[in-house]
Design a protein around this motif. Structure first.
Motif, mmCIF file in Angstrom:
data_model
loop_
_atom_site.group_PDB
_atom_site.id
_atom_site.type_symbol
_atom_site.label_atom_id
_atom_site.label_comp_id
_atom_site.label_asym_id
_atom_site.label_seq_id
_atom_site.Cartn_x
_atom_site.Cartn_y
_atom_site.Cartn_z
ATOM 1 N N GLU A 63 3.603 -4.987 2.008
ATOM 2 C CA GLU A 63 4.507 -4.614 0.919
ATOM 3 C C GLU A 63 3.833 -3.597 0.002
ATOM 4 O OE1 GLU A 63 5.475 -8.379 -0.775
ATOM 5 O OE2 GLU A 63 6.960 -8.854 0.779
ATOM 6 N N THR A 64 3.568 -2.445 0.533
ATOM 7 C CA THR A 64 2.994 -1.362 -0.260
ATOM 8 C C THR A 64 3.367 -0.031 0.370
ATOM 9 O OG1 THR A 64 0.940 -0.364 -1.075
ATOM 10 C CG2 THR A 64 0.823 -1.506 1.025
ATOM 11 N N ASP A 65 3.514 0.974 -0.465
ATOM 12 C CA ASP A 65 3.777 2.334 0.015
ATOM 13 C C ASP A 65 2.498 3.165 0.083
ATOM 14 O OD1 ASP A 65 6.530 1.847 0.189
ATOM 15 O OD2 ASP A 65 6.820 2.316 -1.929
ATOM 16 N N ASP A 66 1.378 2.529 -0.116
ATOM 17 C CA ASP A 66 0.090 3.216 -0.114
ATOM 18 C C ASP A 66 -0.194 3.767 1.286
ATOM 19 O OD1 ASP A 66 -2.503 4.057 -0.326
ATOM 20 O OD2 ASP A 66 -3.341 2.091 -0.854
ATOM 21 N N ASP A 67 -0.216 5.080 1.433
ATOM 22 C CA ASP A 67 -0.441 5.667 2.760
ATOM 23 C C ASP A 67 -1.905 5.606 3.185
ATOM 24 O OD1 ASP A 67 -1.463 7.549 1.022
ATOM 25 O OD2 ASP A 67 -0.370 9.254 1.872
ATOM 26 N N LYS A 68 -2.785 5.129 2.308
ATOM 27 C CA LYS A 68 -4.198 4.965 2.643
ATOM 28 C C LYS A 68 -4.574 3.488 2.804
ATOM 29 C CE LYS A 68 -5.692 9.329 2.342
ATOM 30 N NZ LYS A 68 -4.412 9.994 2.061
ATOM 31 N N ILE A 69 -3.580 2.634 2.947
ATOM 32 C CA ILE A 69 -3.850 1.203 2.976
ATOM 33 C C ILE A 69 -4.783 0.824 4.122
ATOM 34 C CG2 ILE A 69 -1.821 0.618 4.362
ATOM 35 C CD1 ILE A 69 -3.430 -1.423 1.492
ATOM 36 N N TRP A 70 -4.702 1.538 5.240
ATOM 37 C CA TRP A 70 -5.540 1.208 6.392
ATOM 38 C C TRP A 70 -7.010 1.507 6.127
ATOM 39 C CZ3 TRP A 70 -2.535 -1.780 8.799
ATOM 40 C CH2 TRP A 70 -1.169 -1.504 8.906
ATOM 41 N N TYR A 71 -7.307 2.304 5.101
ATOM 42 C CA TYR A 71 -8.681 2.669 4.781
ATOM 43 C C TYR A 71 -9.259 1.835 3.641
ATOM 44 C CZ TYR A 71 -7.249 6.617 7.616
ATOM 45 O OH TYR A 71 -6.754 7.388 8.639
ATOM 46 N N ARG A 72 -8.473 0.891 3.128
ATOM 47 C CA ARG A 72 -8.965 -0.054 2.121
ATOM 48 C C ARG A 72 -8.372 -1.438 2.373
ATOM 49 N NH1 ARG A 72 -7.346 4.313 -2.052
ATOM 50 N NH2 ARG A 72 -5.145 4.675 -1.661
ATOM 51 N N GLN A 73 -8.083 -1.705 3.633
ATOM 52 C CA GLN A 73 -7.358 -2.924 3.971
ATOM 53 C C GLN A 73 -8.154 -4.203 3.738
ATOM 54 O OE1 GLN A 73 -7.140 -3.939 8.330
ATOM 55 N NE2 GLN A 73 -7.393 -1.731 8.568
ATOM 56 N N LYS A 74 -9.474 -4.186 3.985
ATOM 57 C CA LYS A 74 -10.230 -5.437 3.862
ATOM 58 C C LYS A 74 -10.182 -5.985 2.435
ATOM 59 C CE LYS A 74 -11.659 -6.048 8.126
ATOM 60 N NZ LYS A 74 -11.264 -4.792 8.789
ATOM 61 N N PRO A 75 -10.560 -5.200 1.404
ATOM 62 C CA PRO A 75 -10.481 -5.777 0.060
ATOM 63 C C PRO A 75 -9.048 -5.964 -0.427
ATOM 64 C CG PRO A 75 -11.132 -3.469 -0.073
ATOM 65 C CD PRO A 75 -11.168 -3.846 1.380
ATOM 66 N N TYR A 76 -8.124 -5.108 0.019
ATOM 67 C CA TYR A 76 -6.732 -5.202 -0.448
ATOM 68 C C TYR A 76 -6.108 -6.537 -0.029
ATOM 69 C CZ TYR A 76 -1.823 -4.008 -1.219
ATOM 70 O OH TYR A 76 -0.496 -4.000 -1.640
ATOM 71 N N PHE A 77 -6.197 -6.865 1.260
ATOM 72 C CA PHE A 77 -5.566 -8.096 1.738
ATOM 73 C C PHE A 77 -6.398 -9.328 1.395
ATOM 74 C CE2 PHE A 77 -3.790 -4.875 4.756
ATOM 75 C CZ PHE A 77 -2.487 -4.926 4.263
ATOM 76 N N ALA A 78 -7.723 -9.179 1.345
ATOM 77 C CA ALA A 78 -8.561 -10.310 0.943
ATOM 78 C C ALA A 78 -8.265 -10.717 -0.490
ATOM 79 C CB ALA A 78 -10.034 -9.956 1.098
ATOM 80 N N ASP A 79 -8.031 -9.753 -1.358
ATOM 81 C CA ASP A 79 -7.703 -10.051 -2.758
ATOM 82 C C ASP A 79 -6.441 -10.903 -2.856
ATOM 83 O OD1 ASP A 79 -7.988 -9.618 -5.685
ATOM 84 O OD2 ASP A 79 -6.136 -8.471 -5.442
ATOM 85 N N ILE A 80 -5.451 -10.584 -2.045
ATOM 86 C CA ILE A 80 -4.217 -11.374 -2.020
ATOM 87 C C ILE A 80 -4.521 -12.822 -1.647
ATOM 88 C CG2 ILE A 80 -2.026 -11.696 -0.789
ATOM 89 C CD1 ILE A 80 -1.870 -8.636 -0.537
ATOM 90 N N LEU A 81 -5.341 -13.013 -0.625
ATOM 91 C CA LEU A 81 -5.623 -14.361 -0.131
ATOM 92 C C LEU A 81 -6.497 -15.150 -1.094
ATOM 93 C CD1 LEU A 81 -6.109 -13.338 3.597
ATOM 94 C CD2 LEU A 81 -4.188 -14.632 2.640
ATOM 95 N N PHE A 82 -7.452 -14.490 -1.749
ATOM 96 C CA PHE A 82 -8.244 -15.184 -2.765
ATOM 97 C C PHE A 82 -7.358 -15.650 -3.915
ATOM 98 C CE2 PHE A 82 -12.224 -13.363 -0.994
ATOM 99 C CZ PHE A 82 -13.035 -14.483 -1.089
ATOM 100 N N LYS A 83 -6.403 -14.822 -4.300
ATOM 101 C CA LYS A 83 -5.501 -15.199 -5.391
ATOM 102 C C LYS A 83 -4.647 -16.406 -5.035
ATOM 103 C CE LYS A 83 -5.162 -10.621 -7.539
ATOM 104 N NZ LYS A 83 -4.315 -9.407 -7.740
ATOM 105 N N GLU A 84 -4.485 -16.675 -3.758
ATOM 106 C CA GLU A 84 -3.716 -17.834 -3.309
ATOM 107 C C GLU A 84 -4.567 -19.097 -3.216
ATOM 108 O OE1 GLU A 84 -1.904 -16.654 0.349
ATOM 109 O OE2 GLU A 84 -0.674 -15.113 -0.600
ATOM 110 N N GLY A 85 -5.861 -18.967 -3.505
ATOM 111 C CA GLY A 85 -6.714 -20.147 -3.545
ATOM 112 C C GLY A 85 -7.708 -20.279 -2.411
ATOM 113 N N TYR A 86 -7.700 -19.349 -1.480
ATOM 114 C CA TYR A 86 -8.702 -19.410 -0.418
ATOM 115 C C TYR A 86 -10.088 -19.105 -0.984
ATOM 116 C CZ TYR A 86 -5.087 -19.726 3.165
ATOM 117 O OH TYR A 86 -4.038 -20.147 3.942
#
Length: 273
Positions: A63-86
């Motif tokens: 759920e992002t329009d960031d065209d560079k998401i594939w080049y910052r994917q590890k911290p981007y998606f990890a941040d989401i999961l940490f916020k969920e309590g992992y």
């Protein structure tokens, strides 16, 4: 020391990968191989692909329009999961095959970030050395294909730098920034490819074994790269992850039938069935 694994609802561990439509076929193989060894660990696939999506994991739309998401994917998606309590988040590139148990990674928590080396001799001879002074490419520079994150503060720091003006100045984007954080930050780091003398653990988890498939043998259920006269490797090592990496999606990129001996192919077929 080895740690005792708690039930997953207590230890809050998750693995994730991210892929687009072109890499969906690779992600399916990654998930099958991961599930063979770790059926009870949560797995999330972030994707904008459509159609026949893999089963047995949680699928989340990107759920992002960031065209560079594939080049910052590890911290981007990890941040989401940490916020969920992992509390422990393992990021995996979609173009990987898991060939052995990753318990060593899951059972150690004495670090903020755990990674693998970004080196193999064939790529070095073919493409030359990746330049990132002052780090030594063969023994220090780390690859962001497999990253275990255990510190949300580190992930937020990494993500912030990936959205800074400095981001575009690094040829390997999130990976270069990750190395800066590892070597010049305030965080603790573990390289899973380093020999662990205390536990007599010698295993490779990514690029180190990329082009050595035809030399690998089976020993019981373990994929082994035997000691070589040229010193690569200097002792028998278990191969836990095969990561061809690099380049565009193509028919042969993850075609393990072209990369391994018959006995290893038989084992991979068993893992993926």
């Amino acid at each position: 020391m080895w740690r005792i694994l708690l039930p997953n609802h207590m230890k809050k561990t998750v693995a994730f990968s991210a892929c687009d439509q072109n890499n969906l076929k690779y992600a399916k193989l990654l998930i099958k191989s991961f599930r063979y060894f770790h059926p009870k660990i949560d797995f999330v696939l972030f994707t904008n692909a459509k159609g026949d999506l893999p089963t047995g994991v949680e699928i989340r739309p990107i759920e992002t329009d960031d065209d560079k998401i594939w080049y910052r994917q590890k911290p981007y998606f990890a941040d989401i999961l940490f916020k969920e309590g992992y509390e422990a988040v393992l990021g995996l590139d979609s173009d990987m095959l898991i060939l052995g148990s990753l318990d060593y990674i899951f059972n150690h928590d004495e670090y903020d970030i755990g990674t693998v080396l970004n080196f193999n001799p064939l790529d070095f001879r073919t493409y030359g050395e990746i330049t990132f002074k002052p780090l030594h490419m063969a023994t220090e520079y780390q690859n962001a294909g497999l990253v275990m994150m255990r510190n949300h503060k580190l992930v937020k720091h990494w993500l912030k730098l990936c959205y800074s003006p400095f981001f575009q100045r690094f040829p390997y984007f999130e990976q270069d920034i990750m190395n800066i954080i590892i070597w010049f930050g305030e965080y603790t780091h573990k390289c899973f490819d380093d020999f662990d003398a205390l536990e007599s653990y010698a295993a490779w988890h990514g690029l180190l074994a990329t082009h050595s498939g035809l030399k690998m043998i089976m020993r019981d259920k373990d994929v082994i790269l035997p000691k070589s006269e040229d010193g690569y490797p200097s002792q028998d090592v278990k191969v836990k992850v095969w990561h061809p990496a690099g380049g565009q999606a193509n028919e042969d990129k993850l075609n393990f039938r072209l990369a391994f001996s018959e006995e290893v192919i038989e084992r991979i077929n068993e893992i993926l069935k």
